[in-house]
Design a protein around this motif. Structure first.
Motif, mmCIF file in Angstrom:
data_model
loop_
_atom_site.group_PDB
_atom_site.id
_atom_site.type_symbol
_atom_site.label_atom_id
_atom_site.label_comp_id
_atom_site.label_asym_id
_atom_site.label_seq_id
_atom_site.Cartn_x
_atom_site.Cartn_y
_atom_site.Cartn_z
ATOM 1 N N PRO A 86 0.818 -1.218 0.000
ATOM 2 C CA PRO A 86 0.000 0.000 0.000
ATOM 3 C C PRO A 86 0.849 1.264 0.000
ATOM 4 C CG PRO A 86 -0.010 -1.012 2.167
ATOM 5 C CD PRO A 86 0.661 -1.977 1.257
ATOM 6 N N VAL A 87 0.291 2.325 -0.571
ATOM 7 C CA VAL A 87 0.935 3.638 -0.565
ATOM 8 C C VAL A 87 0.566 4.342 0.739
ATOM 9 C CG1 VAL A 87 1.085 5.881 -1.691
ATOM 10 C CG2 VAL A 87 0.852 3.803 -3.073
ATOM 11 N N VAL A 88 1.584 4.764 1.482
ATOM 12 C CA VAL A 88 1.356 5.412 2.773
ATOM 13 C C VAL A 88 2.091 6.745 2.802
ATOM 14 C CG1 VAL A 88 1.672 5.247 5.266
ATOM 15 C CG2 VAL A 88 1.135 3.190 3.935
ATOM 16 N N GLY A 89 1.367 7.821 3.081
ATOM 17 C CA GLY A 89 1.968 9.136 3.239
ATOM 18 C C GLY A 89 2.064 9.497 4.707
ATOM 19 N N LEU A 90 3.204 10.043 5.106
ATOM 20 C CA LEU A 90 3.422 10.447 6.493
ATOM 21 C C LEU A 90 3.747 11.933 6.557
ATOM 22 C CD1 LEU A 90 5.680 7.502 7.767
ATOM 23 C CD2 LEU A 90 3.197 7.717 7.989
ATOM 24 N N GLN A 91 3.336 12.550 7.660
ATOM 25 C CA GLN A 91 3.619 13.968 7.870
ATOM 26 C C GLN A 91 3.677 14.247 9.371
ATOM 27 O OE1 GLN A 91 1.491 18.323 6.896
ATOM 28 N NE2 GLN A 91 0.727 16.464 5.926
ATOM 29 N N ARG A 92 4.741 14.895 9.802
ATOM 30 C CA ARG A 92 4.855 15.280 11.202
ATOM 31 C C ARG A 92 3.911 16.450 11.486
ATOM 32 N NH1 ARG A 92 9.626 14.599 13.997
ATOM 33 N NH2 ARG A 92 10.679 14.518 11.979
ATOM 34 N N SER A 93 3.223 16.395 12.625
ATOM 35 C CA SER A 93 2.324 17.480 13.009
ATOM 36 C C SER A 93 2.920 18.271 14.164
ATOM 37 C CB SER A 93 0.959 16.927 13.405
ATOM 38 O OG SER A 93 0.123 17.961 13.891
ATOM 39 N N SER A 94 2.714 19.565 14.144
ATOM 40 C CA SER A 94 3.164 20.415 15.251
ATOM 41 C C SER A 94 2.080 20.557 16.316
ATOM 42 C CB SER A 94 3.548 21.799 14.726
ATOM 43 O OG SER A 94 2.452 22.406 14.068
ATOM 44 N N SER A 95 0.900 19.996 16.053
ATOM 45 C CA SER A 95 -0.219 20.097 17.002
ATOM 46 C C SER A 95 -0.231 18.909 17.957
ATOM 47 C CB SER A 95 -1.554 20.133 16.249
ATOM 48 O OG SER A 95 -1.626 21.248 15.391
ATOM 49 N N ALA A 96 -0.805 19.127 19.129
ATOM 50 C CA ALA A 96 -1.023 18.030 20.069
ATOM 51 C C ALA A 96 -2.121 17.116 19.527
ATOM 52 C CB ALA A 96 -1.424 18.578 21.433
ATOM 53 N N PHE A 97 -2.134 15.873 19.983
ATOM 54 C CA PHE A 97 -3.076 14.879 19.469
ATOM 55 C C PHE A 97 -4.518 15.364 19.566
ATOM 56 C CE2 PHE A 97 -5.748 11.093 19.830
ATOM 57 C CZ PHE A 97 -5.270 10.283 18.803
ATOM 58 N N ASN A 98 -4.937 15.832 20.737
ATOM 59 C CA ASN A 98 -6.332 16.238 20.916
ATOM 60 C C ASN A 98 -6.672 17.522 20.168
ATOM 61 O OD1 ASN A 98 -6.951 14.028 22.536
ATOM 62 N ND2 ASN A 98 -6.402 15.095 24.427
ATOM 63 N N ALA A 99 -5.670 18.352 19.934
ATOM 64 C CA ALA A 99 -5.905 19.617 19.235
ATOM 65 C C ALA A 99 -6.003 19.434 17.729
ATOM 66 C CB ALA A 99 -4.795 20.613 19.566
ATOM 67 N N LEU A 100 -5.580 18.294 17.245
ATOM 68 C CA LEU A 100 -5.571 18.039 15.801
ATOM 69 C C LEU A 100 -6.928 17.489 15.400
ATOM 70 C CD1 LEU A 100 -3.825 18.049 13.251
ATOM 71 C CD2 LEU A 100 -3.003 15.778 13.903
ATOM 72 N N THR A 124 4.644 12.877 2.706
ATOM 73 C CA THR A 124 5.703 12.245 1.923
ATOM 74 C C THR A 124 5.375 10.762 1.839
ATOM 75 O OG1 THR A 124 7.344 13.844 2.695
ATOM 76 C CG2 THR A 124 8.172 11.786 1.757
ATOM 77 N N ASP A 125 5.214 10.275 0.618
ATOM 78 C CA ASP A 125 4.819 8.884 0.429
ATOM 79 C C ASP A 125 6.002 7.936 0.566
ATOM 80 O OD1 ASP A 125 2.177 9.548 -0.020
ATOM 81 O OD2 ASP A 125 2.349 9.542 -2.209
ATOM 82 N N ASP A 126 5.755 6.847 1.301
ATOM 83 C CA ASP A 126 6.649 5.686 1.328
ATOM 84 C C ASP A 126 8.068 6.021 1.766
ATOM 85 O OD1 ASP A 126 4.418 4.298 0.307
ATOM 86 O OD2 ASP A 126 4.984 4.820 -1.737
ATOM 87 N N SER A 127 8.196 6.943 2.699
ATOM 88 C CA SER A 127 9.501 7.322 3.232
ATOM 89 C C SER A 127 9.444 7.275 4.751
ATOM 90 C CB SER A 127 9.881 8.723 2.760
ATOM 91 O OG SER A 127 11.159 9.084 3.231
ATOM 92 N N THR A 128 10.519 6.799 5.398
ATOM 93 C CA THR A 128 10.520 6.677 6.847
ATOM 94 C C THR A 128 10.499 8.048 7.521
ATOM 95 O OG1 THR A 128 12.931 6.581 6.934
ATOM 96 C CG2 THR A 128 11.759 4.487 6.745
ATOM 97 N N LEU A 129 9.982 8.067 8.746
ATOM 98 C CA LEU A 129 9.899 9.298 9.528
ATOM 99 C C LEU A 129 10.247 8.963 10.975
ATOM 100 C CD1 LEU A 129 9.012 12.312 9.640
ATOM 101 C CD2 LEU A 129 6.702 11.486 10.160
ATOM 102 N N VAL A 130 11.103 9.771 11.584
ATOM 103 C CA VAL A 130 11.534 9.542 12.963
ATOM 104 C C VAL A 130 10.943 10.625 13.859
ATOM 105 C CG1 VAL A 130 13.512 9.434 14.529
ATOM 106 C CG2 VAL A 130 13.660 8.397 12.249
ATOM 107 N N VAL A 131 10.283 10.205 14.956
ATOM 108 C CA VAL A 131 9.674 11.149 15.890
ATOM 109 C C VAL A 131 9.979 10.711 17.319
ATOM 110 C CG1 VAL A 131 7.819 11.750 14.299
ATOM 111 C CG2 VAL A 131 7.478 9.921 15.965
ATOM 112 N N GLY A 132 9.797 11.630 18.258
ATOM 113 C CA GLY A 132 10.022 11.335 19.662
ATOM 114 C C GLY A 132 8.718 11.106 20.403
ATOM 115 N N VAL A 133 8.829 10.809 21.685
ATOM 116 C CA VAL A 133 7.653 10.609 22.538
ATOM 117 C C VAL A 133 6.842 11.906 22.590
ATOM 118 C CG1 VAL A 133 6.894 10.116 24.888
ATOM 119 C CG2 VAL A 133 8.780 8.824 23.888
ATOM 120 N N ASN A 134 5.528 11.759 22.546
ATOM 121 C CA ASN A 134 4.544 12.850 22.568
ATOM 122 C C ASN A 134 4.420 13.578 21.233
ATOM 123 O OD1 ASN A 134 3.843 12.418 25.295
ATOM 124 N ND2 ASN A 134 5.573 13.659 25.986
#
Length: 208
Positions: free
Chosen positions: A119-133, A142-152
């Motif tokens: 499957p085609v998967v697009g990822l995007q980092r958000s600057s918003s908190a989970f509940n605020a989004l 960005t389709d089919d590319s890895t993304l590294v994020v931290g806790v929260n």
């Protein structure tokens, strides 16, 4: 004997005028939709949005039978594999970096030549908190590319291969709630809008 000719008044025939009015109404509806950021041609939503929490383990360094990926379209945690029909059973897999951050790995990045396609998967980092989004953007993925994020941190997901009849994607948001490094375990909180083309990321039956 007098004869009154049947003279047609100038202007479009009634059928044509009706057709013009119909298409004008469609254009107006489309313009209104653009202003309100909604799509009047989407099928009515039938699935309620719910927040779910999952534990997944890392691709490396964990028990090889433990789930290390998500199939968001089914809301299940899976151990990534290529199935007997050549397809894969996941959309995003997970691993940890050396400094304890979480690596999101789309299926095509992990299995680039799956026999039946991944499957085609697009990822995007958000600057918003989970509940605020509350709504997923249409662009910026960005389709089919890895993304590294931290806790929260929160990641937006666009699932372009969701199986919708007209190719509309599913949208989701995922928060990394915690990382238990000693167990190689990651706790994720997610909301997936499994209504084709709908972008609302709040609980309940979405309107858009």
């Amino acid at each position: 004997m007098s004869f009154t000719p049947n003279v047609r008044r100038p202007g479009a025939p009634r059928t044509a005028r009706r057709a013009i009015s119909f298409y004008a109404a469609l254009l107006i509806a489309g313009a209104s939709a653009a202003c309100s950021d909604s799509n009047p041609f989407l099928s009515p939503a039938s699935r309620e949005n719910r927040i779910s929490t999952f534990s997944v383990w890392t691709l490396t360094g964990s028990n090889p039978t433990f789930p290390a990926a998500m199939l968001f379209t089914n809301l299940t945690a899976e151990r990534p594999q290529v199935l007997s029909n050549g397809s894969v059973n996941f959309e995003v897999a997970f691993d940890l970096t050396g400094d304890g951050k979480v690596r999101f790995i789309p299926a095509r990045a992990l299995v680039p030549q799956s026999p039946a396609g991944a499957p085609v998967v697009g990822l995007q980092r958000s600057s918003s908190a989970f509940n605020a989004l509350t709504r997923a953007p249409e662009r910026g993925y960005t389709d089919d590319s890895t993304l590294v994020v931290g806790v929260n941190e929160v990641v937006l997901v666009r699932l372009a291969s969701a199986g919708c009849i007209y190719g509309e994607p599913y949208y989701a948001k995922v928060a990394v709630d915690s990382v238990i490094a000693s167990e190689r375990r990651i706790v994720l909180r997610t909301l997936v809008n499994r209504n084709c083309g709908y972008r609302a990321l709040t609980e309940g039956l979405p309107n858009t």
